[in-house]
Design an enzyme around this catalytic site. Structure first.
Site, mmCIF file in Angstrom:
data_model
loop_
_atom_site.group_PDB
_atom_site.id
_atom_site.type_symbol
_atom_site.label_atom_id
_atom_site.label_comp_id
_atom_site.label_asym_id
_atom_site.label_seq_id
_atom_site.Cartn_x
_atom_site.Cartn_y
_atom_site.Cartn_z
ATOM 1 C CB ALA A 1 11.046 47.969 36.573
ATOM 2 C CG HIS B 1 11.558 53.759 34.858
ATOM 3 N ND1 HIS B 1 12.542 54.647 34.471
ATOM 4 C CD2 HIS B 1 11.984 52.524 34.437
ATOM 5 C CE1 HIS B 1 13.499 53.972 33.826
ATOM 6 N NE2 HIS B 1 13.189 52.690 33.799
ATOM 7 C CB SER C 1 19.393 49.810 28.025
ATOM 8 O OG SER C 1 18.435 50.127 29.028
ATOM 9 N NE ARG D 1 15.077 49.812 26.609
ATOM 10 C CZ ARG D 1 15.026 48.883 27.585
ATOM 11 N NH1 ARG D 1 15.841 48.980 28.631
ATOM 12 N NH2 ARG D 1 14.182 47.878 27.499
ATOM 13 N NE ARG E 1 12.097 50.225 28.984
ATOM 14 C CZ ARG E 1 11.813 49.149 29.737
ATOM 15 N NH1 ARG E 1 12.237 49.081 30.976
ATOM 16 N NH2 ARG E 1 11.119 48.150 29.241
HETATM 17 C C1 DQA Z 1 17.525 49.054 33.224
HETATM 18 C C2 DQA Z 1 16.535 49.918 32.435
HETATM 19 C C3 DQA Z 1 15.150 49.858 33.064
HETATM 20 O O1 DQA Z 1 14.240 50.662 32.319
HETATM 21 C C4 DQA Z 1 14.634 48.438 33.057
HETATM 22 O O2 DQA Z 1 13.395 48.353 33.713
HETATM 23 C C5 DQA Z 1 15.607 47.468 33.611
HETATM 24 C C6 DQA Z 1 17.036 47.632 33.361
HETATM 25 C C7 DQA Z 1 18.926 49.021 32.574
HETATM 26 O O3 DQA Z 1 19.855 48.651 33.257
HETATM 27 O O4 DQA Z 1 19.061 49.319 31.388
HETATM 28 O O5 DQA Z 1 15.211 46.450 34.202
HETATM 29 O O6 DQA Z 1 17.684 49.631 34.520
#
Ligand code: DQA
Length: 138
Positions: A74, A77, A99, A104, A108
């Site tokens: 997180a 961002h 991801s 998304r 993000r």
């Molecule tokens: C993340 C994507 C971020 O937006 C999210 O807050 C996460 C995991 C990922 O690995 O996909 O905690 O970094």
């Protein structure tokens, strides 16, 4: 070749957290697989939920290690502090996400890390980390 994987907030819950997005394997289990696969690398792992601790770790390793693989989660961002830490060090940083953050929620889509990273790998599940390790093979 000394490389550290640094994971940010909530990634200690991998395996039980939103498994439809992040999968069902705890990171420690995946890290053992990774270490076996790349046993000629000196691979380390660090995780923290605390922004300042992540900055401390980046500063600590950032003038002596060969590479940092960073999933700032997180904080990707939100954190100017992490961005500035990466800009301040010499060790190259590869940004990783499990991801594909671009498909998304809109909040993000922005990364403070990308402009100061050597490159970005995202969207391949835990395999994103493996691809990041491979990027350090000369
Ligand atoms: C993340 C994507 C971020 O937006 C999210 O807050 C996460 C995991 C990922 O690995 O996909 O905690 O970094």
């Amino acid at each position: 070749m000394k490389i550290i994987i640094i994971n940010g907030p909530n990634l200690n819950l991998l395996g039980k957290r939103e498994t439809d997005i992040y999968g069902d394997m705890p990171f420690e289990e995946y890290f053992d697989i990774l270490k076996n696969k790349f046993d000629w690398f000196d691979l380390e792992y660090y995780q923290s939920n605390i922004e300042g601790e992540l900055i401390d770790k980046i500063q600590e390793v950032g003038f002596s290690y060969d590479g940092i693989i960073l999933n700032a989660a997180a904080f990707t961002h939100t954190s100017v502090g992490l961005r500035d830490a990466i800009a301040a060090i010499e060790t190259p940083v590869v940004e990783v996400h499990i991801s594909n953050t671009s498909n998304r929620e809109e909040f993000r889509h922005n990364s403070f890390i990308t402009p100061v990273a050597r490159g970005v790998i995202m969207g391949f599940g835990l395999q994103s980390y493996e691809l990041a390790v491979q990027s350090f093979i000369k």
